[in-house]
Design a protein around this motif. Structure first.
Motif, PDB file in Angstrom:
ATOM      1  N   PRO A 100       0.813  -1.226   0.000  1.00 49.04           N
ATOM      2  CA  PRO A 100       0.000   0.000   0.000  1.00 49.04           C
ATOM      3  C   PRO A 100       0.838   1.264   0.000  1.00 49.04           C
ATOM      4  CG  PRO A 100      -0.830  -1.581   1.614  1.00 49.04           C
ATOM      5  CD  PRO A 100       0.496  -2.096   1.155  1.00 49.04           C
ATOM      6  N   LEU A 101       1.973   1.226   0.703  1.00 45.90           N
ATOM      7  CA  LEU A 101       2.840   2.398   0.732  1.00 45.90           C
ATOM      8  C   LEU A 101       3.481   2.634  -0.637  1.00 45.90           C
ATOM      9  CD1 LEU A 101       3.735   4.602   2.589  1.00 45.90           C
ATOM     10  CD2 LEU A 101       5.544   3.133   3.471  1.00 45.90           C
ATOM     11  N   THR A 102       3.749   1.543  -1.360  1.00 47.73           N
ATOM     12  CA  THR A 102       4.256   1.663  -2.733  1.00 47.73           C
ATOM     13  C   THR A 102       3.248   2.407  -3.610  1.00 47.73           C
ATOM     14  OG1 THR A 102       5.457  -0.418  -2.499  1.00 47.73           O
ATOM     15  CG2 THR A 102       5.103   0.383  -4.720  1.00 47.73           C
ATOM     16  N   LEU A 103       1.963   2.061  -3.445  1.00 44.62           N
ATOM     17  CA  LEU A 103       0.913   2.721  -4.234  1.00 44.62           C
ATOM     18  C   LEU A 103       0.874   4.219  -3.935  1.00 44.62           C
ATOM     19  CD1 LEU A 103      -1.944   0.094  -3.677  1.00 44.62           C
ATOM     20  CD2 LEU A 103      -0.482   0.313  -5.690  1.00 44.62           C
ATOM     21  N   GLY A 104       0.905   4.562  -2.651  1.00 43.09           N
ATOM     22  CA  GLY A 104       0.798   5.964  -2.268  1.00 43.09           C
ATOM     23  C   GLY A 104       2.014   6.784  -2.663  1.00 43.09           C
ATOM     24  N   LEU A 105       3.206   6.236  -2.436  1.00 49.54           N
ATOM     25  CA  LEU A 105       4.417   6.981  -2.776  1.00 49.54           C
ATOM     26  C   LEU A 105       4.577   7.143  -4.286  1.00 49.54           C
ATOM     27  CD1 LEU A 105       7.144   5.725  -0.262  1.00 49.54           C
ATOM     28  CD2 LEU A 105       5.840   7.847  -0.247  1.00 49.54           C
ATOM     29  N   SER A 106       4.240   6.095  -5.053  1.00 47.51           N
ATOM     30  CA  SER A 106       4.371   6.202  -6.516  1.00 47.51           C
ATOM     31  C   SER A 106       3.423   7.270  -7.059  1.00 47.51           C
ATOM     32  CB  SER A 106       4.112   4.849  -7.185  1.00 47.51           C
ATOM     33  OG  SER A 106       2.776   4.428  -6.992  1.00 47.51           O
ATOM     34  N   LEU A 107       2.247   7.437  -6.432  1.00 47.25           N
ATOM     35  CA  LEU A 107       1.319   8.492  -6.841  1.00 47.25           C
ATOM     36  C   LEU A 107       1.944   9.874  -6.607  1.00 47.25           C
ATOM     37  CD1 LEU A 107      -1.531   9.599  -7.610  1.00 47.25           C
ATOM     38  CD2 LEU A 107      -2.093   9.460  -5.166  1.00 47.25           C
ATOM     39  N   ILE A 108       2.490  10.083  -5.426  1.00 47.40           N
ATOM     40  CA  ILE A 108       3.055  11.400  -5.094  1.00 47.40           C
ATOM     41  C   ILE A 108       4.313  11.675  -5.919  1.00 47.40           C
ATOM     42  CG2 ILE A 108       4.106  12.747  -3.225  1.00 47.40           C
ATOM     43  CD1 ILE A 108       2.117  11.443  -1.316  1.00 47.40           C
ATOM     44  N   LYS A 123      11.947  13.777 -19.813  1.00 46.46           N
ATOM     45  CA  LYS A 123      10.699  13.146 -20.252  1.00 46.46           C
ATOM     46  C   LYS A 123      10.747  11.634 -20.042  1.00 46.46           C
ATOM     47  CE  LYS A 123       8.849  16.529 -23.488  1.00 46.46           C
ATOM     48  NZ  LYS A 123       8.374  16.788 -24.862  1.00 46.46           N
ATOM     49  N   PHE A 124      11.903  11.049 -20.342  1.00 47.32           N
ATOM     50  CA  PHE A 124      12.026   9.597 -20.125  1.00 47.32           C
ATOM     51  C   PHE A 124      11.910   9.291 -18.631  1.00 47.32           C
ATOM     52  CE2 PHE A 124      14.066   5.509 -19.589  1.00 47.32           C
ATOM     53  CZ  PHE A 124      13.628   4.805 -20.690  1.00 47.32           C
ATOM     54  N   TYR A 125      12.499  10.153 -17.802  1.00 43.93           N
ATOM     55  CA  TYR A 125      12.411   9.945 -16.352  1.00 43.93           C
ATOM     56  C   TYR A 125      10.963  10.056 -15.891  1.00 43.93           C
ATOM     57  CZ  TYR A 125      14.173   9.831 -11.581  1.00 43.93           C
ATOM     58  OH  TYR A 125      14.444   9.450 -10.289  1.00 43.93           O
ATOM     59  N   TRP A 126      10.210  11.013 -16.482  1.00 40.03           N
ATOM     60  CA  TRP A 126       8.798  11.128 -16.112  1.00 40.03           C
ATOM     61  C   TRP A 126       8.034   9.851 -16.497  1.00 40.03           C
ATOM     62  CZ3 TRP A 126       4.097  10.617 -18.419  1.00 40.03           C
ATOM     63  CH2 TRP A 126       2.995  11.038 -17.679  1.00 40.03           C
ATOM     64  N   TRP A 127       8.311   9.367 -17.714  1.00 40.81           N
ATOM     65  CA  TRP A 127       7.651   8.136 -18.142  1.00 40.81           C
ATOM     66  C   TRP A 127       8.018   6.967 -17.225  1.00 40.81           C
ATOM     67  CZ3 TRP A 127       3.491   7.534 -20.840  1.00 40.81           C
ATOM     68  CH2 TRP A 127       3.149   8.475 -21.817  1.00 40.81           C
ATOM     69  N   SER A 128       9.263   6.964 -16.750  1.00 36.46           N
ATOM     70  CA  SER A 128       9.667   5.905 -15.817  1.00 36.46           C
ATOM     71  C   SER A 128       8.865   5.996 -14.526  1.00 36.46           C
ATOM     72  CB  SER A 128      11.168   6.011 -15.494  1.00 36.46           C
ATOM     73  OG  SER A 128      11.922   5.875 -16.671  1.00 36.46           O
ATOM     74  N   ALA A 129       8.693   7.212 -14.015  1.00 37.96           N
ATOM     75  CA  ALA A 129       7.877   7.404 -12.807  1.00 37.96           C
ATOM     76  C   ALA A 129       6.445   6.936 -13.051  1.00 37.96           C
ATOM     77  CB  ALA A 129       7.901   8.871 -12.381  1.00 37.96           C
ATOM     78  N   PHE A 130       5.926   7.265 -14.239  1.00 43.69           N
ATOM     79  CA  PHE A 130       4.553   6.844 -14.552  1.00 43.69           C
ATOM     80  C   PHE A 130       4.444   5.318 -14.629  1.00 43.69           C
ATOM     81  CE2 PHE A 130       1.434   5.467 -17.699  1.00 43.69           C
ATOM     82  CZ  PHE A 130       0.267   5.960 -17.128  1.00 43.69           C
TER      83      PHE A 130
END
Length: 439
Positions: free
Chosen positions: A23-31, A123-130
């Motif tokens: 659950p913490l993975t879900l929340g942190l990846s969102l932020i 942009k690639f880093y943003w896509w990686s975060a997404f």
């Protein structure tokens, strides 16, 4: 020693410990996605520095979560061999899909987030975060599909004592998948919001990393406010679904023994299932009927409608369910107060609220654990609702002594892992995000 009880305790320990991390993975990846999106748009270093700080924590959580998740996969073969033999053809499909379609996606791009900031374009880093965000949520979907099938099985046929997958889509999109997934995902976002808010509050109280802390607190309070209010409606939706598909579980949640028209909503009580009564009971007249059916006189089934052998225990589901709701209500209060202080620009000096946010880091953990206990214990005596009893699912060749030994061993290993996790987490927090130069 009862081998089934010991196996249940061992599985509860392993999944309960593992369930601290996804659950913490879900929340942190969102932020992190929010921060990277703002950095891509505004080019302000504070977004990058705060995101990089959270990526380090996400990496630590991912490692511990992966290590503890693998253990559960093995336990299906060791302690629950009958379960694997009877329903493995159905249950195994979403677990395999989780590994193939989600886990590798998430882990590959998490590597880019941790090690590739200076090696790839923004942009690639943003896509990686997404893709880390998407992969973690896709992973959650497959796991929820597997769990939901155990709660509301569909898309199968029974042949020679085994469940055979007959309709993959029906099995995946069974009666409780969407609502359970929504409920779980939002709870992860709440957990992430409280974690980030608590860490930011600690920096503010210590008067350090102020620029990053103020940004983190602002985003986290907004996340807490939106998600905690959304969870109120999704949680209600989930309770209505349980009433339709698992009415015995809902009756246990409310300690409702006899079927009633105009059933009350239990606010407090100490269930006494043996004598079919509740001590110190406080209930809101007709409110349960109204919330489930939008009719104050609607009929709600009680536990006595079901054969005694098919009834779940009452005390633990009742207490867990109500503690979860109490904490969920507290989260809304946290969000409303935080939003008011944020709008009035008083939050940065409201030390009482900042201290409350630090305490609040652990509250979603308890809410999620109690919610899981309510869902799983409330499903008993079935491991797959209406198909397979828990007592029939355990391995018959593993003696109780071996299960007890492995239970003690897991407890000791997990205690060590938890101590190491907390130590590394505190080390990362103590070091803090890279300070952003003043504009």
């Amino acid at each position: 020693m009862d081998v089934v009880l010991l196996s249940r305790l061992q599985f509860a320990l392993t999944i309960g410990f593992h369930f601290l991390f996804p659950p913490l993975t879900l929340g942190l990846s969102l932020i992190i996605v929010i921060l990277e999106s703002l950095y891509l748009k505004k080019r302000d270093e504070v977004y990058k520095n705060l995101s990089s700080f959270l990526v380090k924590i996400l990496g630590l959580i991912f490692v511990i979560g992966t290590a503890t998740g693998i253990v559960m996969e093995f336990s299906f073969g060791t302690n629950w061999s009958n379960y694997s033999r009877i329903v493995g053809d159905v249950f195994g499909a979403p677990l395999a899909a989780e590994g193939v379609f989600a886990f590798f996606l998430e882990s590959m791009f998490l590597g880019v987030l941790v090690f590739g900031r200076k090696k790839v374009s923004q942009k690639f880093y943003w896509w990686s975060a997404f893709f880390v965000f998407f992969g973690s949520h896709l992973s959650g979907l497959w796991i929820i599909i597997a769990n939901s099938w155990m709660q509301t099985p569909a898309g199968y046929v029974l042949q020679n004592g085994r469940a055979i997958l007959d309709n993959f889509f029906a099995a995946a999109v069974n009666h409780s998948t969407f609502v359970r997934y929504s409920h779980t995902i939002i709870s992860g976002w709440i957990m992430g919001g409280f974690f980030v808010a608590g860490v930011a509050a600690w920096y503010l109280l210590k008067n350090r990393n102020l620029k990053e802390a103020k940004l983190a607190l602002k985003i986290a309070v907004i996340v807490i406010l939106i998600t905690s209010i959304a969870e109120l409606f999704v949680g209600h939706w989930h309770s209505v679904q349980v009433a339709k598909t698992q009415p015995a579980k809902l009756a246990a949640f409310e300690a409702l023994y006899d079927t009633q028209e105009g059933a009350p909503l239990a606010v407090f009580g100490i269930p006494d299932a043996a004598n079919q009564k509740n001590h110190l009971y406080i209930g809101l007249p007709k409110m349960l009927s109204f919330l489930l059916h939008f009719d104050t006189d609607a009929k709600v089934l009680g536990l006595n409608e079901f054969p005694e052998a098919d009834r779940p225990p009452v005390f633990l589901p009742f207490v867990s369910y109500h503690v979860m709701i109490l904490l969920g209500s507290l989260f809304i209060l946290y969000g409303l107060v935080g939003a008011f202080l944020l709008v009035t620009d008083k939050i940065w000096n409201a030390r009482w609220y900042l201290k409350a946010l630090i305490v609040g880091i652990v509250l979603p953990v308890f809410a999620i654990q109690f919610g899981w206990i309510a869902a799983e214990v409330g499903r008993q005596p079935w491991v797959v609702y209406g198909i397979l009893r828990t007592s029939q699912a355990a391995s018959v060749v593993v003696p109780a002594g071996q299960v007890l030994f492995s239970l003690i061993m897991f407890a000791l290993i997990y205690l060590l892992l938890f101590i190491l996790f907390i130590r590394f987490l505190l080390k990362i927090i103590q070091k803090g995000p890279q300070p952003t130069a003043a504009a």
